[in-house]
Design a protein around this motif. Structure first.
Motif, PDB file in Angstrom:
ATOM      1  N   SER A 181       0.817  -1.215   0.000  1.00  0.00           N
ATOM      2  CA  SER A 181       0.000   0.000   0.000  1.00  0.00           C
ATOM      3  C   SER A 181       0.847   1.261   0.000  1.00  0.00           C
ATOM      4  O   SER A 181       0.360   2.331  -0.360  1.00  0.00           O
ATOM      5  CB  SER A 181      -0.915   0.008   1.237  1.00  0.00           C
ATOM      6  OG  SER A 181      -1.811  -1.087   1.201  1.00  0.00           O
ATOM      7  N   SER A 182       2.109   1.118   0.409  1.00  0.00           N
ATOM      8  CA  SER A 182       3.007   2.286   0.472  1.00  0.00           C
ATOM      9  C   SER A 182       3.785   2.504  -0.809  1.00  0.00           C
ATOM     10  O   SER A 182       4.681   3.345  -0.853  1.00  0.00           O
ATOM     11  CB  SER A 182       3.981   2.113   1.648  1.00  0.00           C
ATOM     12  OG  SER A 182       3.287   2.045   2.872  1.00  0.00           O
ATOM     13  N   GLY A 183       3.485   1.723  -1.839  1.00  0.00           N
ATOM     14  CA  GLY A 183       4.096   1.982  -3.137  1.00  0.00           C
ATOM     15  C   GLY A 183       5.067   0.935  -3.622  1.00  0.00           C
ATOM     16  O   GLY A 183       5.642   1.080  -4.709  1.00  0.00           O
ATOM     17  N   LEU A 184       5.304  -0.132  -2.857  1.00  0.00           N
ATOM     18  CA  LEU A 184       6.177  -1.199  -3.317  1.00  0.00           C
ATOM     19  C   LEU A 184       5.411  -2.039  -4.338  1.00  0.00           C
ATOM     20  O   LEU A 184       4.520  -2.815  -3.974  1.00  0.00           O
ATOM     21  CB  LEU A 184       6.621  -2.066  -2.140  1.00  0.00           C
ATOM     22  CG  LEU A 184       7.601  -3.198  -2.475  1.00  0.00           C
ATOM     23  CD1 LEU A 184       8.927  -2.642  -2.969  1.00  0.00           C
ATOM     24  CD2 LEU A 184       7.811  -4.104  -1.268  1.00  0.00           C
ATOM     25  N   GLN A 185       5.743  -1.886  -5.606  1.00  0.00           N
ATOM     26  CA  GLN A 185       5.038  -2.576  -6.685  1.00  0.00           C
ATOM     27  C   GLN A 185       6.049  -3.072  -7.718  1.00  0.00           C
ATOM     28  O   GLN A 185       6.190  -2.519  -8.806  1.00  0.00           O
ATOM     29  CB  GLN A 185       4.011  -1.651  -7.338  1.00  0.00           C
ATOM     30  CG  GLN A 185       2.813  -1.334  -6.461  1.00  0.00           C
ATOM     31  CD  GLN A 185       1.918  -2.532  -6.244  1.00  0.00           C
ATOM     32  OE1 GLN A 185       1.630  -3.298  -7.163  1.00  0.00           O
ATOM     33  NE2 GLN A 185       1.466  -2.718  -5.010  1.00  0.00           N
ATOM     34  N   PRO A 186       6.784  -4.136  -7.394  1.00  0.00           N
ATOM     35  CA  PRO A 186       7.783  -4.656  -8.328  1.00  0.00           C
ATOM     36  C   PRO A 186       7.143  -5.330  -9.534  1.00  0.00           C
ATOM     37  O   PRO A 186       5.950  -5.639  -9.536  1.00  0.00           O
ATOM     38  CB  PRO A 186       8.540  -5.665  -7.475  1.00  0.00           C
ATOM     39  CG  PRO A 186       7.514  -6.144  -6.500  1.00  0.00           C
ATOM     40  CD  PRO A 186       6.691  -4.928  -6.171  1.00  0.00           C
ATOM     41  N   ASP A 187       7.962  -5.559 -10.551  1.00  0.00           N
ATOM     42  CA  ASP A 187       7.477  -6.284 -11.727  1.00  0.00           C
ATOM     43  C   ASP A 187       7.323  -7.773 -11.439  1.00  0.00           C
ATOM     44  O   ASP A 187       6.490  -8.443 -12.060  1.00  0.00           O
ATOM     45  CB  ASP A 187       8.449  -6.090 -12.891  1.00  0.00           C
ATOM     46  CG  ASP A 187       8.469  -4.655 -13.375  1.00  0.00           C
ATOM     47  OD1 ASP A 187       7.454  -4.210 -13.949  1.00  0.00           O
ATOM     48  OD2 ASP A 187       9.479  -3.962 -13.159  1.00  0.00           O
ATOM     49  N   ALA A 188       8.113  -8.283 -10.517  1.00  0.00           N
ATOM     50  CA  ALA A 188       8.019  -9.693 -10.123  1.00  0.00           C
ATOM     51  C   ALA A 188       8.670  -9.836  -8.756  1.00  0.00           C
ATOM     52  O   ALA A 188       9.439  -8.972  -8.319  1.00  0.00           O
ATOM     53  CB  ALA A 188       8.701 -10.599 -11.143  1.00  0.00           C
ATOM     54  N   ALA A 189       8.358 -10.936  -8.083  1.00  0.00           N
ATOM     55  CA  ALA A 189       8.875 -11.128  -6.732  1.00  0.00           C
ATOM     56  C   ALA A 189       9.284 -12.580  -6.520  1.00  0.00           C
ATOM     57  O   ALA A 189       8.788 -13.499  -7.185  1.00  0.00           O
ATOM     58  CB  ALA A 189       7.823 -10.724  -5.698  1.00  0.00           C
ATOM     59  N   VAL A 190      10.197 -12.758  -5.572  1.00  0.00           N
ATOM     60  CA  VAL A 190      10.670 -14.074  -5.145  1.00  0.00           C
ATOM     61  C   VAL A 190      10.491 -14.138  -3.637  1.00  0.00           C
ATOM     62  O   VAL A 190      10.962 -13.255  -2.916  1.00  0.00           O
ATOM     63  CB  VAL A 190      12.162 -14.276  -5.495  1.00  0.00           C
ATOM     64  CG1 VAL A 190      12.655 -15.629  -4.982  1.00  0.00           C
ATOM     65  CG2 VAL A 190      12.393 -14.120  -6.990  1.00  0.00           C
ATOM     66  N   ILE A 191       9.812 -15.155  -3.135  1.00  0.00           N
ATOM     67  CA  ILE A 191       9.676 -15.346  -1.694  1.00  0.00           C
ATOM     68  C   ILE A 191      10.457 -16.583  -1.290  1.00  0.00           C
ATOM     69  O   ILE A 191      10.447 -17.599  -1.994  1.00  0.00           O
ATOM     70  CB  ILE A 191       8.194 -15.448  -1.264  1.00  0.00           C
ATOM     71  CG1 ILE A 191       8.067 -15.417   0.269  1.00  0.00           C
ATOM     72  CG2 ILE A 191       7.516 -16.673  -1.844  1.00  0.00           C
ATOM     73  CD1 ILE A 191       6.643 -15.233   0.773  1.00  0.00           C
ATOM     74  N   MET A 192      11.163 -16.478  -0.180  1.00  0.00           N
ATOM     75  CA  MET A 192      11.970 -17.584   0.328  1.00  0.00           C
ATOM     76  C   MET A 192      11.223 -18.271   1.467  1.00  0.00           C
ATOM     77  O   MET A 192      10.788 -17.617   2.425  1.00  0.00           O
ATOM     78  CB  MET A 192      13.317 -17.046   0.822  1.00  0.00           C
ATOM     79  CG  MET A 192      14.218 -18.061   1.490  1.00  0.00           C
ATOM     80  SD  MET A 192      14.874 -19.348   0.388  1.00  0.00           S
ATOM     81  CE  MET A 192      15.779 -18.365  -0.811  1.00  0.00           C
ATOM     82  N   LYS A 193      11.063 -19.588   1.345  1.00  0.00           N
ATOM     83  CA  LYS A 193      10.412 -20.398   2.376  1.00  0.00           C
ATOM     84  C   LYS A 193      11.075 -21.773   2.381  1.00  0.00           C
ATOM     85  O   LYS A 193      11.877 -22.084   1.508  1.00  0.00           O
ATOM     86  CB  LYS A 193       8.912 -20.556   2.086  1.00  0.00           C
ATOM     87  CG  LYS A 193       8.113 -19.272   2.098  1.00  0.00           C
ATOM     88  CD  LYS A 193       8.020 -18.629   3.460  1.00  0.00           C
ATOM     89  CE  LYS A 193       7.166 -19.393   4.426  1.00  0.00           C
ATOM     90  NZ  LYS A 193       6.977 -18.709   5.728  1.00  0.00           N
TER      91      LYS A 193
END
Length: 433
Positions: A181-193
């Motif tokens: 909501s604060s403006g973080l809008q990447p083209d793609a993301a990687v989550i580590m789990k």
């Protein structure tokens, strides 16, 4: 095309002792859900000192989130590395014992201990502290090796990631929601789990409260009194009905990568200090996972239909239900460039064709990120081999507090390969975002 020299240089920059020191530092910063600000401030300063542009976000009274960005030599896609920072235990006897067991083990306490050369033990050492540390180490390897790329490499972490509803504003992906909501809008993301696999499907969840009604009673009332309903007895019957239903539930809703599970996770009834009076209400709570394409409304219908059927067939059961919270499941198209890059990275790391991921039900912040229209892939590290894990920590979930460094280095290498491939692929005419 990916430059093999860039890959080799970045992989060589991965530093196991630096990774171990960061995990140790993060474990020693206690960060239960809702109280993560010290950890996010620590990471903000660390990434700033390493050359990243950073921003810190104060959330609620003591929660936090942060983001760090490294610009490449030319414009291009923004790729986000993300993992949450909060732990699932408070690490105090009053809150956690006896629910975690008879006492808090070392893997349930925010005090990092080195066990030999390869293990770090402490609350959250394996999940989530090592997840955050692996992504930071991969990002620092880009800096140390001067890896060339076009675009923006971003790293972020946030509190409120655990399925723990601390209050109306904290928990259940609240931190990543605030970042988005604060403006973080990447083209793609990687989550580590955890799990050394490539996931493009991300389970959702729904929490249900079931209230079973009866009559306020007294210990001197004989059993079998006409018209008297014991809410605890009726709730026990209904829980058995739901347990049988939950055991068959995954078969009805599995998809390519998700086999959603559900569990009865909490029960409440009466006054422990005066069991003389059986209560007029008994309650239990369920966490039921959702697969992509399955709506929360459809799941609510299933729960309601089961309760209505139980009440028709057993007149002692009188119950209602409420949906307390939900997060929809999500899916990134498997042919998206970030998914293809992750699979290529896995194959390069393992030296064989990717066989496909086992189906799972682990809900993460990935669903919230994907629901914001951001393509995201989940990668990770292998689950600990029980025979290799130190004996005191083999039983149960514990504090998710054992980190095995060789597996984490493997995950850092995988992340570096993925990033270099993705920045290259996303900047080609064939695979532009």
């Amino acid at each position: 095309m990916t430059n093999s020299a860039d890959v080799d240089a970045a992989l060589a920059a991965i530093n196991q002792e630096r990774l171990a020191k960061l995990i140790t530092a993060l474990v020693n910063i206690h960060s239960p859900t809702g109280d993560e600000r010290s950890a996010t401030r620590f990471l903000t300063k660390m990434m700033s000192d390493s050359g990243f542009a950073t921003a810190h976000y104060e959330l609620g009274s003591s929660s936090g989130a942060m983001a760090a960005h490294l610009e490449g030599s030319q414009p291009g896609p923004q790729i986000l590395l993300y993992a949450p920072i909060d732990t699932h235990l408070s690490a105090d006897d009053a809150s956690d014992v006896p629910w975690v067991g008879p006492y808090l083990r070392p893997d349930m306490k925010p005090n990092a201990q080195r066990d030999g050369d390869d293990f770090i033990v402490g609350l959250g050492a394996g999940n989530p502290k090592s997840m955050v540390a692996v992504l930071v180490e991969a990002a620092l390897a880009f800096v140390d090796s001067n890896t060339a790329f076009n675009g923006t490499l971003s790293f972020a972490t946030a509190g409120g990631g655990m399925p723990w509803h601390v209050d109306s504003d904290t928990g259940l992906s609240s931190g990543i929601g605030a970042l988005l909501s604060s403006g973080l809008q990447p083209d793609a993301a990687v989550i580590m789990k955890p799990w050394d696999d490539v996931y493009y499907e991300h389970p959702g969840l729904a929490w249900f409260k079931i209230s079973v009604k009866g009559d306020l009673g007294y210990a001197g009332i004989p059993h079998g009194v006409p018209g008297f309903r014991n809410a605890i007895k009726s709730a026990t019957k209904l829980m058995q009905i739901f347990q049988a239903w939950l055991e068959d539930y995954p078969d009805r809703h599995e998809t390519d990568q998700v086999r959603p599970e559900g569990w009865i996770g909490a029960v409440r009834a009466g006054w422990p200090e005066k069991p003389t009076f059986p209560p007029a209400t008994a309650q239990f709570w369920m966490d039921i996972r959702l697969s992509p394409g399955q709506t929360v409304a459809d799941l609510c219908d299933e729960v309601d239909n089961l309760i209505q059927k139980a009440m028709r067939e057993d007149l002692e059961i009188d119950a209602d239900w409420a949906l307390e919270t939900s997060i929809p499941a999500a899916r990134t198209p498997p042919d998206h460039w970030i998914i293809r890059s992750a699979k290529r990275a896995w194959e390069s790391q393992h030296g064989k064709e990717y066989p496909g991921a086992p189906k799972m039900a682990g809900q993460t912040d990935a669903a919230r990120i994907a629901d914001n229209g951001i393509p995201i892939v989940r990668i990770g590290f292998p689950f600990l081999d029980p025979e290799r894990t130190p004996a005191p920590y083999r039983d149960g979930l514990g504090g998710m507090g054992v980190a095995y460094l060789p597996d984490l280095i493997h995950a850092a290498h995988m992340t570096v390969r993925l990033l270099i491939d993705a920045f290259s692929a996303a900047n080609t005419t064939q695979e532009k975002p």
